[in-house]
Design an enzyme around this catalytic site. Structure first.
Site, PDB file in Angstrom:
ATOM      1  CE  LYS A 104       3.200  11.252  28.072  1.00  0.00           C
ATOM      2  NZ  LYS A 104       4.253  11.997  27.389  1.00  0.00           N
ATOM      3  CD  GLU A 128      -2.423  15.972  16.741  1.00  0.00           C
ATOM      4  OE1 GLU A 128      -2.139  14.788  16.960  1.00  0.00           O
ATOM      5  OE2 GLU A 128      -3.406  16.324  16.078  1.00  0.00           O
ATOM      6  CB  VAL A 131      -1.589  10.635  21.595  1.00  0.00           C
ATOM      7  CG1 VAL A 131      -1.539   9.175  21.202  1.00  0.00           C
ATOM      8  CG2 VAL A 131      -2.571  10.856  22.726  1.00  0.00           C
ATOM      9  N   GLY A 133       3.773  12.275  20.179  1.00  0.00           N
ATOM     10  CA  GLY A 133       4.716  13.375  19.931  1.00  0.00           C
ATOM     11  C   GLY A 133       4.395  14.148  18.659  1.00  0.00           C
ATOM     12  CB  ILE A 135       2.517  10.805  15.070  1.00  0.00           C
ATOM     13  CG1 ILE A 135       3.886  10.144  14.998  1.00  0.00           C
ATOM     14  CG2 ILE A 135       1.538  10.149  14.122  1.00  0.00           C
ATOM     15  CD1 ILE A 135       3.882   8.677  15.427  1.00  0.00           C
ATOM     16  N   GLY A 186      19.228   9.217  27.482  1.00  0.00           N
ATOM     17  CA  GLY A 186      18.139  10.128  27.858  1.00  0.00           C
ATOM     18  C   GLY A 186      16.779   9.690  27.338  1.00  0.00           C
ATOM     19  CG  ASP A 200       4.195   7.109  28.323  1.00  0.00           C
ATOM     20  OD1 ASP A 200       3.890   8.278  28.625  1.00  0.00           O
ATOM     21  OD2 ASP A 200       4.515   6.775  27.170  1.00  0.00           O
ATOM     22  CE  LYS A 204       2.742   8.670  25.233  1.00  0.00           C
ATOM     23  NZ  LYS A 204       4.070   8.139  24.899  1.00  0.00           N
ATOM     24  N   GLY A 307      10.576  14.396  21.710  1.00  0.00           N
ATOM     25  CA  GLY A 307      11.651  15.281  21.258  1.00  0.00           C
ATOM     26  C   GLY A 307      11.148  16.706  21.160  1.00  0.00           C
TER      27      GLY A 307
HETATM   28  N1  LIG Z   1       9.840  15.800  26.081  1.00  0.00           N
HETATM   29  C1  LIG Z   1       9.115  15.211  25.148  1.00  0.00           C
HETATM   30  O1  LIG Z   1       9.628  14.757  24.135  1.00  0.00           O
HETATM   31  C2  LIG Z   1       7.618  15.114  25.307  1.00  0.00           C
HETATM   32  C3  LIG Z   1       6.860  14.455  24.319  1.00  0.00           C
HETATM   33  C4  LIG Z   1       5.469  14.417  24.432  1.00  0.00           C
HETATM   34  C5  LIG Z   1       4.866  14.980  25.528  1.00  0.00           C
HETATM   35  N2  LIG Z   1       5.634  15.567  26.497  1.00  0.00           N
HETATM   36  C6  LIG Z   1       4.957  16.137  27.669  1.00  0.00           C
HETATM   37  O2  LIG Z   1       5.233  17.530  27.704  1.00  0.00           O
HETATM   38  C7  LIG Z   1       5.290  17.957  29.061  1.00  0.00           C
HETATM   39  C8  LIG Z   1       6.632  18.684  29.290  1.00  0.00           C
HETATM   40  O3  LIG Z   1       7.690  17.796  29.049  1.00  0.00           O
HETATM   41  P1  LIG Z   1       9.205  18.320  28.944  1.00  0.00           P
HETATM   42  O4  LIG Z   1       9.990  17.149  28.464  1.00  0.00           O
HETATM   43  O5  LIG Z   1       9.279  19.590  28.192  1.00  0.00           O
HETATM   44  O6  LIG Z   1       9.551  18.563  30.482  1.00  0.00           O
HETATM   45  P2  LIG Z   1      10.838  19.278  31.103  1.00  0.00           P
HETATM   46  O7  LIG Z   1      11.931  19.396  30.094  1.00  0.00           O
HETATM   47  O8  LIG Z   1      11.112  18.614  32.378  1.00  0.00           O
HETATM   48  O9  LIG Z   1      10.324  20.778  31.382  1.00  0.00           O
HETATM   49  C9  LIG Z   1       9.342  21.056  32.326  1.00  0.00           C
HETATM   50  C10 LIG Z   1       9.238  22.550  32.483  1.00  0.00           C
HETATM   51  O10 LIG Z   1       8.117  22.832  33.313  1.00  0.00           O
HETATM   52  C11 LIG Z   1       8.530  23.608  34.427  1.00  0.00           C
HETATM   53  N3  LIG Z   1       7.747  23.153  35.573  1.00  0.00           N
HETATM   54  C12 LIG Z   1       7.574  21.886  36.010  1.00  0.00           C
HETATM   55  N4  LIG Z   1       6.770  21.856  37.092  1.00  0.00           N
HETATM   56  C13 LIG Z   1       6.445  23.143  37.345  1.00  0.00           C
HETATM   57  C14 LIG Z   1       5.659  23.760  38.339  1.00  0.00           C
HETATM   58  N5  LIG Z   1       5.058  23.071  39.311  1.00  0.00           N
HETATM   59  N6  LIG Z   1       5.537  25.099  38.302  1.00  0.00           N
HETATM   60  C15 LIG Z   1       6.149  25.816  37.353  1.00  0.00           C
HETATM   61  N7  LIG Z   1       6.907  25.287  36.350  1.00  0.00           N
HETATM   62  C16 LIG Z   1       7.049  23.960  36.353  1.00  0.00           C
HETATM   63  C17 LIG Z   1      10.023  23.347  34.596  1.00  0.00           C
HETATM   64  O11 LIG Z   1      10.616  24.463  35.225  1.00  0.00           O
HETATM   65  P3  LIG Z   1      12.223  24.497  35.521  1.00  0.00           P
HETATM   66  O12 LIG Z   1      12.891  24.577  34.189  1.00  0.00           O
HETATM   67  O13 LIG Z   1      12.421  25.750  36.284  1.00  0.00           O
HETATM   68  O14 LIG Z   1      12.536  23.235  36.269  1.00  0.00           O
HETATM   69  C18 LIG Z   1      10.459  23.177  33.131  1.00  0.00           C
HETATM   70  O15 LIG Z   1      10.712  24.438  32.560  1.00  0.00           O
HETATM   71  C19 LIG Z   1       5.069  16.694  29.909  1.00  0.00           C
HETATM   72  O16 LIG Z   1       3.698  16.602  30.226  1.00  0.00           O
HETATM   73  C20 LIG Z   1       5.457  15.578  28.980  1.00  0.00           C
HETATM   74  O17 LIG Z   1       4.804  14.347  29.272  1.00  0.00           O
HETATM   75  C21 LIG Z   1       6.986  15.648  26.421  1.00  0.00           C
END
Ligand SMILES: NC(=O)c1ccc[n+]([C@@H]2O[C@H](COP(=O)([O-])OP(=O)(O)OC[C@H]3O[C@@H](n4cnc5c(N)ncnc54)[C@H](OP(=O)(O)O)[C@@H]3O)[C@@H](O)[C@H]2O)c1
Length: 436
Positions: A104, A128, A131, A133, A135, A186, A200, A204, A307
């Site tokens: 986002k 999708e 915004v 997660g 939903i 967390g 944040d 959204k 999640g």
């Molecule tokens: N987590 C949620 O519940 C959630 C919900 C909605 C939206 N989102 C969005 O989804 C996205 C990912 O979130 P996440 O929670 O999955 O993050 P995360 O667990 O921190 O995972 C990020 C991944 O991206 C890789 N990465 C980060 N920067 C990089 C770069 N410059 N070059 C190459 N690889 C890179 C990391 O590599 P390494 O493993 O090697 O560090 C890791 O594998 C974000 O934009 C977040 O806002 C997340």
């Protein structure tokens, strides 16, 4: 038909995407004739990349290698970051790939460039998961509710804040204890500023406002007020009055008096919500979007706002949409207009918002205090619905609760600037608006 996927980010969401592809892949192949194969995957560390076991898959730490890979049809960005992923998404679109992102912050900040770029290249830019997660709100607004005007929208769209407010209400926790607990579980980052100050949620909300009204709403022109100033006392007062305190994203369309186009109001701020309101029952890390629609009536969508699998579920729905578009092989329909700067919405500022207010003053207990305060409110045309003083406190710091009738935000702020400058006022007055 084989659909080749390139994924950047193998963290929480990325792993969820791989897991769902594995689980559902058989169904997609047999029922939809879509055979998904991950041909390129990217993470920073070798350790993360080691999770990819298919020897045919390119494993790299360079996102541009995935974006430019000739054997990728759909580029999935689930790495995160506000600015850095822009170049990856641009490269993927320019090299003819559809893009799916959960990011986002990237879209709120750079969408006005990225969506037109997607349109110019005849590709989809889908979000999708960005915004709410799990939903399914984006496609609901884009497709399912296309027969409606969205007259209003209110959302609980930041799970961290909703968790903290719920802890404060249910377990009588202080703000700092509830935040520490959210961090331990967390739900909140070590630096929680982005969540608790409302940024944040504002990202959204700007995307939702653009989708709901077909006009570009730039988050940099909107107001975000977070929950840092909501105290346990405010939560208790709200409860006594029959309300819940929630951090809401609010989007309203305000009709023009001359029958013209009207303006859009969008902002994020804590509100007092009547306990009977459907959003008041949304607790903990849950998210919800409440829509006032012109034909379908009021709707509430609620569920996990974050999640691994909920977010991946939304990413996968975009991957499927991109795959269907690849099968059609024509130029993709696009929402570029929604997010292009020359289609900017006419915005109503929070100064012009008219609502009722909860004000908590902290004053010295001496004669004449209340008449001074009410006098200033009166001079600014603000009428009082209820006033109560909480006598059980230290006489140097007595909480005075004032509920106003509907008043313009700017007037209330001007009055409070005068009130807070009085030597009888001990700290900045806390303000929570009502939402109906
Ligand atoms: N987590 C949620 O519940 C959630 C919900 C909605 C939206 N989102 C969005 O989804 C996205 C990912 O979130 P996440 O929670 O999955 O993050 P995360 O667990 O921190 O995972 C990020 C991944 O991206 C890789 N990465 C980060 N920067 C990089 C770069 N410059 N070059 C190459 N690889 C890179 C990391 O590599 P390494 O493993 O090697 O560090 C890791 O594998 C974000 O934009 C977040 O806002 C997340």
């Amino acid at each position: 038909m084989e659909i080749r996927l390139g994924i950047v980010g193998l963290g929480t969401v990325g792993q969820g995407v791989l897991e769902l592809l594995e689980r559902q892949g058989g169904f997609y192949a047999s029922s939809l004739n879509l055979d998904f194969r991950v041909t390129a995957a990217c993470a920073r560390s070798e350790k993360t990349l080691a999770r990819i076991t298919d020897p045919r898959c390119l494993k790299t730490s360079d996102p541009l290698a995935v974006a430019n890979h000739p054997e990728v049809d759909v580029f999935i960005e689930v790495a995160g970051g506000e600015d850095v992923p822009k170049a990856w998404v641009e490269a993927a679109l320019k090299s003819g790939k559809h893009v799916v992102t959960a990011n986002k912050a990237l879209l709120a900040k750079h969408g006005a460039e990225l969506f037109p770029l997607a349109a110019a290249n005849g590709r989809l830019l889908l979000f999708e998961a960005a915004v709410g997660g799990g939903i399914p709100i984006v496609r609901t607004l884009q497709e399912s509710l296309i027969g409606n005007d969205i007259d209003g929208l209110a959302c609980i769209i930041n799970g961290t804040c909703n968790y903290i407010l719920t802890q404060m209400a249910v377990n009588k926790a202080s703000f700092s204890d509830a935040l520490a607990e959210a961090q331990r579980l967390g739900y909140a980052e070590a630096d929680p500023t982005f969540d608790i100050d409302g940024w944040d949620a504002l990202h959204k909300v700007s995307l939702l406002a653009s989708l709901a009204h077909g006009k570009y709403v730039d988050y940099r022109r909107l107001t975000a007020e977070g929950i840092r100033n909501v105290s346990a006392l405010d939560i208790r007062m709200a409860e006594e009055l029959g309300y819940e305190v929630k951090l809401l994203g609010v989007v309203e369309r305000v009709a023009a008096k001359d029958g013209g186009e009207g303006r859009i109001f969008a902002a994020v701020y804590p509100v007092l919500l009547e306990r009977s309101h459907q959003l008041a029952a949304v607790h903990g890390v849950l998210n919800a979007v409440y829509l006032k629609t012109s034909a379908a009536g009021p709707l509430l969508l609620t569920g996990a706002g974050a999640g691994k699998l909920p977010t991946a579920s939304s990413v996968i729905s975009d991957v499927l949409a991109a795959a269907h578009q690849s099968v059609k092989a024509g130029a993709a329909p696009t929402d570029a207009a929604f997010f292009s700067a020359d289609n900017a919405a006419s915005l109503l500022s929070i100064d012009e918002l008219e609502t009722e207010f909860y004000l908590r003053l902290t004053a010295v207990d001496k004669p004449g205090v209340l008449s001074k305060v009410t006098g200033i409110l009166g001079e600014h045309g603000i009428s009082i619905r209820a006033l109560s003083q909480k006598p059980e406190h230290d006489p140097e710091n007595v909480p005075v609760i004032i509920l106003t009738h509907t008043a313009k935000n700017a007037r209330v702020m001007r009055a409070l600037a005068e009130i807070d400058a009085l030597d009888i006022i001990r700290e900045q007055t806390r303000v929570i608006r009502f939402y109906k």
